[in-house]
Every structure is written in C-alpha cells, then in structure tokens.
Write an enzyme that holds these catalytic residues in place. Structure first.
Site, PDB file in Angstrom:
ATOM      1  N   SER A 686     -52.021  37.143 -24.010  1.00 20.61           N
ATOM      2  CA  SER A 686     -51.168  38.216 -24.722  1.00 20.61           C
ATOM      3  C   SER A 686     -50.537  39.201 -23.488  1.00 20.61           C
ATOM      4  O   SER A 686     -49.798  40.114 -23.972  1.00 20.61           O
ATOM      5  CB  SER A 686     -51.980  39.450 -25.573  1.00 20.61           C
ATOM      6  OG  SER A 686     -52.947  39.871 -24.687  1.00 20.61           O
ATOM      7  N   LYS A 729     -55.225  47.676 -29.553  1.00 20.77           N
ATOM      8  CA  LYS A 729     -54.010  48.079 -28.506  1.00 20.77           C
ATOM      9  C   LYS A 729     -53.078  49.331 -28.766  1.00 20.77           C
ATOM     10  O   LYS A 729     -52.988  50.103 -27.824  1.00 20.77           O
ATOM     11  CB  LYS A 729     -53.011  46.983 -28.551  1.00 20.77           C
ATOM     12  CG  LYS A 729     -53.857  45.572 -28.047  1.00 20.77           C
ATOM     13  CD  LYS A 729     -53.065  44.276 -27.891  1.00 20.77           C
ATOM     14  CE  LYS A 729     -53.906  43.214 -27.283  1.00 20.77           C
ATOM     15  NZ  LYS A 729     -53.220  41.778 -27.526  1.00 20.77           N
TER      16      LYS A 729
END
Length: 806
Positions: A686, A729
């Site tokens: 990611s 996140k």
C-alpha cells in the site's frame, strides 16, 4: 351364608329419593362394610341429611378427581345405595363414616345440587342365580381369587376364608372387583354391568390378567432377591475380610481406592465408549502393583476422565434484549460486532441445538476484543475460559501428549474445559494470529478440528484417546491482524473487524467507561475526583497515540494517583482536573502533530499504513547523489515494500519525458529511499503510490504539501489498486492533523465505515491512475511546465550536437 347387605338390599323399594355423595378415585360396590373419609362441605351436608332420616345414602363416582365441586354432568349416573352404620368426627372438621353397600342404583333425575346433591334413583336388586353354570363360574372365581391371595403378600390369609364362605357369585364378583388393582373407569364399567353372568366373566378375565402380572412380578422379585442375596453375601465376606485384615494390620487401601474410582466413573456420565474405556483401565490397574510406574499413569488417566464435564452444561439465558443491554453497558460503539452476537443469541433461542459459530474479532490492541468476549459470556450466563495462543509452537499444547510419554497430560483445550466445569463455556482463543510453528508440529493445524463446527463434536485429544464434544462451546478468537492467521484456519472463522477509535470516541469512552473503573481502583469517587472533557481531549491528543484506549486508561490512572496524593495529604478535599492542569500533572507533552514537524522539501511525501496496532502515518524520504544509477533502501523494509520502490522507479523511467525528468539521472546519480522509524519492520504494497510520489517530487524538484497523505498500490502501467484498512488509515490521518487524503477509486465504498464528523473535517480525492495522484499532489500545471522545460533543454542539446565542429 347370607350377607346382611344382600338381605337389606332385597327389601329396598324400586325407587328412592336420596341425598347423594360424590366420591373421588374409587367406586363403591354393594358389598361388605368399610370406612370412607368425608371432608367437602356438600358431602358433609349429605351425610347429615342421611343421618337425620333412614341413614340411606346414594354414592356415585366423579369423572375428574381434581374437581372440588363437580356438576351433575361430571358424575357417573350409576352408583350404589349404602347404609351409614357409624360416623366419627376426625381432626380438621373431617368425618370418618362406616358404610354398608346395599344395592346398585341408577340416577333417574337430579332433585337438586344445594346445599347437597340429591336425586331420584331406581334400585337394581342382585339377580337370583342358580344352576350348574353358575356353580362352575363360582368355583372358577374362588380358585382365581385364592391364587391372587397366595401371590399377594399384602393380602391377609383370612381373606381365603371370606372367599370360601360366600355362595353368591354376584356378591363374590363385587368383593373381588373392590380389591382389584384397576382404574376407576374399569371399576365403574363393572358397577354398570347389571347382568350377573356378564359381570362375573369380566371379573374372571381381569383376575387372569392380574395373576399374570403377579406371577411375572414375583419371578422378577425372586431373581432380584437372588442377586441381592449374592451381593449381600459378597459384601458380608468382604467386610469380614476387612475386619480380619484390620486385626492383622493388613488393611487394603487399594480396595477403597477402586470403589471410589468406580463411583466417580458412574457419576461422570460419560458416553458409552468412554465408560467402557474407563472400566477397562480400572480393571487393568487392579492387576498392577501399586509400586509400578504404570499404576500412577493409569490412576492419573482415570482421574482426568472422571473430572471432565462430559454431561454438565450451563443453562443459557437467552434474553436478547438483556444481552443487548449488557453489551451496550460495557462497550461503546462496536455496533457491527454487537449486532452479530445478538443475532447469534436470537437464532440460538429459536433453535436450541444450533452449532456455535466461530467468531474472530480482528482489531488493534486496546479496542475491547477480549472484554467483548467476556461480555458475551456474561450475557449468556455461561462460564468463560481464556486460552492465550501467543507464542504456542507445539501441537501437543493443543491436542495433548500420548500416554506413552512420561509425564504426559491433555492439551490446553481439555484442561480449560476441566477448569470451566461445563461442556458449553465461552472459549476465548486470544492472540490467534501469534501462533508459531517448529519441528514439534504446527498448532494452527491442530486448531482446524477444534474450530470446525462440522467435526469438533468428536475432538480427539491424544491423551484421552476418546472423542469429546466441543460443538456446544462458543469459540471467540481474537487477533490484531487477519493476514497472519493461516488460510485454512481463517476460512473456518467468521471474521469481524473492529476498527480503532476516533479522538471523540476516546473522550466518551474515558468519561463513561474508564473513569468509573479508575474511581474504584484508586478509592476515589465522583464527589472527590472529576475530569473535564477538554482535559480528556488533551490526554487523548497529546499524551497517547494509539488505536485503542489502554494508554488512555494508564494516563487516567496516573492522574488519579496524583489526585489521591492530594486528597490523602489533606491539601484538597475535591479535585476537578482541567485541561490547564494536565501538563502540571503529567509533565511535558508526549506527542505533537507529526505533520507540523515536517517541512516542505522535494522528495518527502506522507503515506498511510495499517499495522497490528491500528493505522499509522508513514513518511517517505528520498534523496539523490552522484553515482551510477544505484537504488539504496533503508528503514527495515520488507520484500513487498522493496518491490514497490522498484516498480515506482521503472514507471518513472518509462514516463520521464512526460514528467519533466531527465533520464540521465537514472544513469549518473544514485537515489536513496528512507522510511523513518527504521527499527520498526515495514512491509506491504500500500506504500507504492507514496513511494512513487516521493521519487517524482525529488527528481522534479516540486514539493508535496505535508498535510496531504495517500495510500494505494501502484503498478508498472500506472494503475492505482485498492488496499485494506481504510478506516484505520483515515483515523490515523485525522489524528496526525492531515487535511487531505488520496485513496484508490475502488476504496470509495470503504468510507461508509468512517464517521460523518471525520469525513467533514477531511478532504478526500479518489484516483485510479498515478497521473491523477501526481496532478493532485504536485499540480498538473507544474508538471506540464517541467515537461516543457525539459523539451526545450533537449532540443537545444540536440542542435548543439548537430553543429559542425571547427
């Protein structure tokens, strides 16, 4: 010999008006005198009415013995007229009445029901019977009655004389019917049989059935008595042997031990296979010497078998509303997991034999996974056992050791069930993602059978070597990261993700859930210690940096200790902690806004990561130096993350002209990529987008706004692929002071899990191509300008190269 009842019954008129007595649980026949007890008000008044007149009374049976005041249609219409011989008042306003049955009666018409029953009745005299046929029936009746008297020890022997003395077959049939062990309906049927021959035949059939039952019963009693006599003889001999051994000082304690084990095996209520194995082991143990090593092994094995809860279950409290209240009372938010648990309870209530699901709560530390499992146990009213799997590397810790090894024992599953004392506890498998594996086996493979609802009803522990039913257990596993759980094991569980908390969530949890606990643990109360919302917010933002609330609880405990010292030293009676007091109590601020610490220089970009402890901010730093086109990496990067840097470099080289980057850079200069917090291992795809952005920023000289953070996997062709942990996140970005978040287009749907408050405070951009990301972060116009400048430089260089030399 003539019976008095027969004589008086013959002198009765054919019709009579009588007071009537309803009787329960029996039928009165026109036979010898016998007593009855009378207690109901109507019955007492009927007796009084009869005693005031000719002492004649009609008696009928009622159909339902439980009815205290039966109506006339609830009574049989055929009964008996009796004469009251004597009445005696008993304690409790009851009457003992001795009656003489005279003749059968048929209710013709009810005269009244108050104050007692009364009716007009027709009298049926006993038929005059004679002849050889009746003599034969009388003889058969006497013989069968005598047989019953002989077979029944509770009937006195004088009854034989009575049977021989009665010459009237109808009278004898009524006497026998009175003493038969048959129901009220069958006796009533005999009373209603006015034909003497038919009645005698029915009684003979009933007598023959009774004799068969008695003969069988006596046979069984004889066999049982024989066995009992044998057992008593053995017991007597054993007791004698014990007494002799005691006198000789040779008391055999082993015999007592074996008797205790036999009782324990019987009490354990094991399955048939288990009981047979236990008795076989006990028999084997009896042949061993107590000094042999195998003797202790067998004894320990039998103790384990007898102490396990084979048939002991806790009754579930399947109150769905109460369960919801308990979950809400002990945990803030977590609506998804609460809903799933309440759904399970609802199905269990409707279908009681449902196999328990295997829930797996995945989330960062401190968000309430283990305490949520404890709340489930409390809501169900079940026992709870917790088994920590962190660091377990030996398969035998799950399945146990075989009894061939010295000191072998069952595995953690069986040990926990013995500790719980029931076969349906709530079983918490803590830290299932931290299972290990080595040369001793793979414990995660051993758990496959435990966590499979289709086969855990026959879980086989190596030590027991017997199947144990685990299907009644409710297994709840907890983990920080689902990726580290082996695939086959994960497939058997229903994963429920528990995200981290927002700062506002933490303030509410601190106020409503943690403060009462802190009060209790430190001897304080709301009257002596309070803390404002702003003070809580300061603790959350400046003294903790986590997804859960464990650090917040520790900070609150530290504040409580300071308050306790103030109160104990009698400096203050009550302390109201404000935001201004926090720094005085806890010292300098621990955490500042990470974004504020960063300066805008080319080659620095902010990424978002998802770790085992929740979301985190990831800073990517890139620098360039003279060299030969090498790529250096640092910051404890994993293989996948290193590959992401390689992919980013290749994409940039292929798009160098469009980005305004001189391709000679990749030949004449070295690039170094560093991810701070180098001691913390990092991996995953990611960070691809942020890696690529940092390198482009470095090589173009364009800066990235430090308040922009991004996540996503980048491919060689420049596509931006979706990643996981979006909510964690975004929460991490919000905590760090980020203002703009760039996410992959396919992750747009995951924002549903993010609260509206946070969505309003952040700006979101969604990209499916790296060109879109670079346009947002570095500016489309800036990139076009760089590309144009590079084109001019290259054109000038080409012209210079083509000019003829002097």
């Amino acid at each position: 010999m003539t019976n008095p009842a027969e004589h008086e019954g013959a002198n009765l008129p054919s019709e009579l008006d009588l007071p009537v007595l309803a009787i329960r649980n029996t039928v009165i026949f026109p036979v010898l005198a016998f007593p009855i007890n009378v207690g109901r008000d109507k019955s007492l008044k009927a007796i009084d009415k009869a005693m005031a007149g000719d002492k004649l009374l009609g008696i009928v049976a009622q159909k339902d013995a439980k009815n205290e005041d039966p109506a006339t249609d609830e009574l049989y219409q055929t009964g008996t007229v009796v004469k009251i011989l004597k009445s005696v008042i008993m304690p409790g306003n009851k009457l003992n009445v001795i009656i003489q049955g005279l003749s059968r009666i048929q209710i013709e018409e009810w005269n009244g029901t108050s104050p007692h029953l009364s009716a007009k009745v027709s009298v049926h005299d006993q038929d005059e019977v004679e002849g050889r046929e009746f003599d034969k029936l009388l003889s058969q009746l006497r013989e069968l009655a005598r047989r019953i008297i002989d077979l029944s020890p509770h009937i006195p022997s004088e009854a034989s004389f009575l049977v021989r003395s009665i010459d009237n077959p109808g009278m004898l049939a009524d006497i026998v019917a009175t003493n038969l062990s048959i129901g009220v309906e069958e006796k009533q049927e005999l009373l209603e049989t006015f034909d003497t021959k038919e009645r005698i035949e029915k009684v003979i059939v009933l007598l023959q059935k009774e004799i068969q039952v008695l003969e069988l019963s006596n046979k069984i009693q004889t066999e049982v008595k024989g066995e009992m006599d044998k057992a008593q003889r053995e017991y007597f001999l054993r007791e004698q042997l014990k007494a002799i051994q005691k006198e000789l000082g040779e008391v055999d304690e082993r015999q007592e031990e074996f008797e205790d084990l036999k009782k324990a095996i019987k009490k354990a209520r094991m399955p048939k296979d288990g009981e047979q194995a236990a008795y076989k082991e006990l028999k084997r143990m009896a042949r061993m010497s107590p000094g042999a090593a195998e003797y202790t092994v067998s004894r320990t094995y039998l103790e384990w078998l007898t102490e396990l809860p084979w048939a002991i279950s806790t009754e579930d409290h399947l109150d769905v509303i109460r369960a919801q209240e308990i979950l809400d009372e002990e945990h803030y938010d977590l609506e998804k997991v609460k809903t799933r648990i309440v759904e399970y309870l609802a199905v269990l209530k409707l279908k009681n034999d449902m196999k328990g699901p295997i829930l797996c709560l995945v989330g960062p530390p401190g968000v309430g996974k283990t305490s949520l499992a404890k709340s489930v146990a409390r809501a169900l009213g079940r026992k709870m056992v917790r088994m920590s799997l962190g660091g377990v590397r030996d398969e035998a810790e799950i399945r146990g050791h075989r009894r061939t090894y010295i000191g072998s024992l069952p595995g953690k599953i069986i040990k926990s069930l013995k500790k719980a004392g029931t076969n349906n506890p709530v079983f918490i498998l803590d830290e299932i993602d931290k299972l290990g594996a080595d040369y001793r086996g793979d414990p995660s493979s051993a758990l496959l059978e435990v966590l499979d609802p289709e086969q855990n009803d026959t879980f086989a522990d190596h030590y027991l070597d017997l199947p144990f039913d685990l299907s009644k257990c409710l297994f709840i596993a907890t983990a920080n990261v689902a990726d580290k759980i082996p695939g086959p094991l994960l497939d058997r569980m229903e994963v429920i993700h528990i995200p981290g908390y927002t700062p506002e969530d933490k303030v509410k949890i601190g106020k409503n859930f943690l403060m009462p606990v802190v009060h209790t643990e430190h001897g304080l109360s709301e009257e002596t210690f309070t803390i404002s919302d702003e003070a809580l917010r300061t603790l959350v933002m400046s003294y903790t940096r986590e997804a859960g609330v464990r650090s917040l609880k520790r900070e609150l405990a530290a504040v409580a200790r300071w308050v306790a010292r103030e109160i104990a030293s009698e400096k203050r009676e009550k302390v109201d902690v404000t935001a201004e007091m926090i720094e005085e109590i806890r010292g300098p601020i621990h955490f500042f806004s990470e974004v504020a610490e960063r300066v805008s220089v080319p080659g620095v970009a902010t990424g978002l990561a998802w770790t085992s402890v929740g979301g985190a901010i990831l800073f990517i730093e890139a620098t360039r130096m003279r060299g030969k086109g090498h790529l250096a990496l640092s910051g404890s990067l994993g293989d996948v993350m290193k590959e992401s840097v390689g992919v980013a470099r290749s994409y940039i080289r292929s798009m160098a002209d469009d980005l305004g980057i001189d391709s000679d850079v990749f030949v004449n200069e070295d690039i170094h990529i560093h991810v701070p917090s180098g001691g913390v291992p990092k991996d995953g795809p990611s960070a691809g987008v942020v890696m690529l952005t940092a390198i482009v920023s470095l090589l173009t000289g364009l800066t990235v706004d430090p308040t922009i953070a991004m996540t996503g996997e980048a491919t060689l062709r420049g596509a931006v692929l979706p990643v996981g942990g979006i909510k964690e996140k975004v929460l991490a970005a919000h905590r760090a002071g980020i203002k703009t978040v760039i996410l992959p287009e396919k992750n747009r749907k995951d924002l549903v899990e993010v609260t509206e408050e946070i969505q309003e405070e952040l700006t979101f951009h969604f990209a499916s191509r790296m060109e879109q990301v670079l346009d947002i972060v570095l500016g489309a116009e800036n990139l076009k300008k760089k590309a144009a400048e590079l084109a001019v430089i290259k054109s000038a260089q080409a012209k210079a190269a083509n000019q003829p030399s002097a």
